[in-house]
Design a protein around this motif. Sequence first.
Motif, PDB file in Angstrom:
ATOM      1  N   CYS B 139     -34.114   9.211  40.953  1.00  8.24           N
ATOM      2  CA  CYS B 139     -33.212   9.386  39.809  1.00  8.24           C
ATOM      3  C   CYS B 139     -33.078  10.871  39.504  1.00  8.24           C
ATOM      4  O   CYS B 139     -31.982  11.383  39.282  1.00  8.24           O
ATOM      5  CB  CYS B 139     -33.746   8.646  38.582  1.00  8.24           C
ATOM      6  N   GLY B 200     -33.173   7.902  34.535  1.00 10.75           N
ATOM      7  CA  GLY B 200     -33.189   6.493  34.904  1.00 10.75           C
ATOM      8  C   GLY B 200     -33.825   5.633  33.839  1.00 10.75           C
ATOM      9  O   GLY B 200     -34.730   6.063  33.127  1.00 10.75           O
ATOM     10  N   SER B 228     -27.105   7.542  33.231  1.00  9.86           N
ATOM     11  CA  SER B 228     -28.424   7.342  33.847  1.00  9.86           C
ATOM     12  C   SER B 228     -28.329   6.240  34.895  1.00  9.86           C
ATOM     13  O   SER B 228     -27.408   5.423  34.877  1.00  9.86           O
ATOM     14  CB  SER B 228     -29.443   6.917  32.792  1.00  9.86           C
ATOM     15  N   LEU B 229     -29.300   6.212  35.778  1.00 11.36           N
ATOM     16  CA  LEU B 229     -29.351   5.141  36.768  1.00 11.36           C
ATOM     17  C   LEU B 229     -30.152   3.977  36.197  1.00 11.36           C
ATOM     18  O   LEU B 229     -31.091   4.168  35.425  1.00 11.36           O
ATOM     19  CB  LEU B 229     -29.978   5.643  38.067  1.00 11.36           C
TER      20      LEU B 229
END
Lengths: 489, 437
Positions: B139, B200, B228-229
Amino acid sequence: MYRQASGEWDLRRYSSEGKRGYVPIDGFGHPPELPMALRRDAMPEIPELSEIDVVRHYISLSQMNFGVDNGFYPLGSCTMKYNPKICELLAMNYSASSHHPLDPQWSVKGNIEIMGRLSELLAVISGMDYVTLQPAAGAQGEFLGAKMISAYHKDRGEARDEMIVPDTAHGTNPASAAMAGYRIVEVPSGVDGQIDTEALEACISDRTAGLMLTNPNTLGIFEAKIGEISELVHGAGGLLYYDGANLNALLGRVRPGDMGFDIVHFNLHKTFSTPHGGGGPGAGAIGVKSYLKGYLPSPMVASEGESYVFRHDLSPKIQKIRAYHGNFAIILRAYAYLVSLGYGIRDVSELSVLNANYLLHRLKEHFDVPFLASTPLRKHEFVISCERIRKDTGVTALDFARRLLDFGHHAPTVYFPLIVKEALMIEPTETESRSTLDSFVDAMIKVKEECYRDPDLVKNAPYSTSRRKIDVVKAVREPKLSWMMEGKG
Amino acid sequence: MDFFPTKSQKRSMYDVVGVEDLFSDVPGRFICEKDLLGPPMSEIETRRHVEGILSKNVDVTSYKGGGAYDHYVPAHVQQIAARNEFYTSYTPYQPEISQGMLQALYEYQSLMSSIIEMPIVNASMYDWSTALGEAALMCNRANGGTEFIIPEFTSPERKAVLRSYSENVGITILEATHNPETGQIDVDGLSDIMTRQCGGVYIENPSYLGFFEESVDEISRLAHDNGSLFVVGVDPLSCGIVKGPGSYGADIVIGEASHLGNPINFGGPLLGLMAVNDDRKLVRTMPGRLIGLTEDLDGRPSYVMTLQTREQHIRREKATSNICTNESLCALSCAAYISSLGKRGFVDLAKALFSNASYAYDKIGALEGYKAPVHDSVHFREFAVRHPKSLDRVEHLLNEHAITGGIPVDGRTSIYCITDKHTKAGIDALVDVLGGL
């Protein structure tokens, strides 16, 4: 001539609705309704096969694979020695393999004792004080080692952000140190294929956290100036890390701890003959000098009277590097291997070095061997260069390696170490007989002749394996990494 | 005992080499003359010795899970993994002679991909915990985010490993709170701690406490709206009954898959799952081996390790990870096991565990003074139990009956896990003992 099976197999081909290769247990409860938001629309695309379909499929695939049990596997730096079958049998022990890692200690005393005893043997062999078996692989051991170095300096209030790595190092060394936050400083090798100590001195500063070193190095050359190197690194406040990938060469004869190393990793799957599993599982282990004990991850195994226990109460600086205790099934095999050899481990190093030097001696009149003039002896492996062959014939080291497959030998490691052009890195190990080595020499000489007589023959090799030369560029350009992706452009 | 060729050949080989001392390049002060180990053992002595030590183990019925699950391994799967051609080979650097392993790993990637509904699965990580650590690093590499959010209830093993992977590269771990009644992640609370630095958001489904997270779509949206992931940890077996994380927007999926075809092995080796979406940027930040389908000179379908420029042997310190040796053989067993179950068997096994766990928590929950499951949510195969007395006393009593209970959460609460080795009679016996507390 060698000939490998060459079928085209597809798990999906024999699938038909309702077939089962294994029938799972029945349910006997009354579960609640699943939340609507989570219900699965379609079942996963898993083929439906009978047990015999599955068995035949994987037996067919196994016939398209090549391991140490099929033939010579001189993959340099990987120590592809024979894996004794007694160790495999012992690893199947039901009681050892069916315990949960968090089961109460009284129920797993045998497993803990195996770990404790192996740790002690490894400490003795390496000349270190304490050993942890937690790392899942050699590279994870390196990562843990690099983290230990970082934590050690931090505790002493020192900001050291550089890790020195020789240009002959395994790729994992710089990669592991980078994961631990280090900037990598590469130190070149000298004309003798060993670290250039003047260049090393120039690299060392108050930013130096440590040096990661493989000894013998990846050229198979013993770093004879190790005493001086140790003084240089320690004198500047750095620590010395031993990459144990090549420990096989020194087993029972030379100990990293005596050479001044502060941290050592072991590859149990290399030196201690646990199988490589087509890429893993292996197991790492880390040995340290007593002043680094507080950095070993939890739990530590400690002896308590006649038995061994896990100590969870030592609150180490680095708590864990992977879940639980380590790759126990590999640890168990390595223990069985070591106790069966006992002081016979000295034969391991002698014969692995003898085999390598024998091969080298027979090949050196036919191939260029860098650094031979200054350093005639090798340890467990050696590197030849196909650069001249490439210039003369256009055949590359990779082409050469592929042609060797047709003779029923696995190829050596290619293009490594990076400082040798068109490198072939050859590690015979101690378990190969003279007749096997001789047949490999014959194949090497034959392929070289072919390079000059009919280079296209070599460039288009192999012919006897399950597939001809494989298009790796296409694999990158049009990535198909699962059945799901096969249908797409 | 030795595993070497005949020593009579030694002399002749020394003669060819023309050197008597093969260690003359080692300074004398580093040569160790003494024997470091004891006398060798014959094969039968080795066997007696090792089996003697292992006989100190005591069989117990264990209700511990938490990321390591003791499942039955069918005999034929065990035998497939014991094929010498597979287990004595190494990383398939020479694909032409290693098609068997490569194809088996490709099948693992494909089967797992279909189960978790993600197109790209790598050929294994060490375990769930290191996959989590690597996911946090990914991330950070993908979007530069320096914060990574995890549920406050995550396995202590995974949390500790995540810290080890993230602390040296400046990633801060934040914890999202949960609703005390349902255990579900508090989405508003999560939203509050999510800053622009968040690389993330990680959830587990089922959670460490065993229940399904129901706000997955909301959390996915929140994470993505923030740039964000979205990272999801799974027991892939649960995907026999619930959606795969790919279907609710996961960018990265991790988890543990060793119980599908491998013995629990006292916690190692395990089989770390790592998957990503078909997003070129994400794939290039992915750690580990990837096997791809291509062709050979004759146009026949062939398999190779691919996208290797991510890896340490090519990129060294700029690699996406240091991983080299992985858990390939466990992935092969996993593929053989899943293909033996077939789609119906896979679903049936997931349903059976879902069902049998409910049998266990219904019966335990009916006991005086117990609460099971503790959380008012739908559980897969693990569930928290609050006991009327301290866990020390519970465990002591269970141990007398060769049982060990769940993984402790607090002084009176532990997480029980049901696998396919737990029978109805066995669960009844557990309930009887707990009832006598």
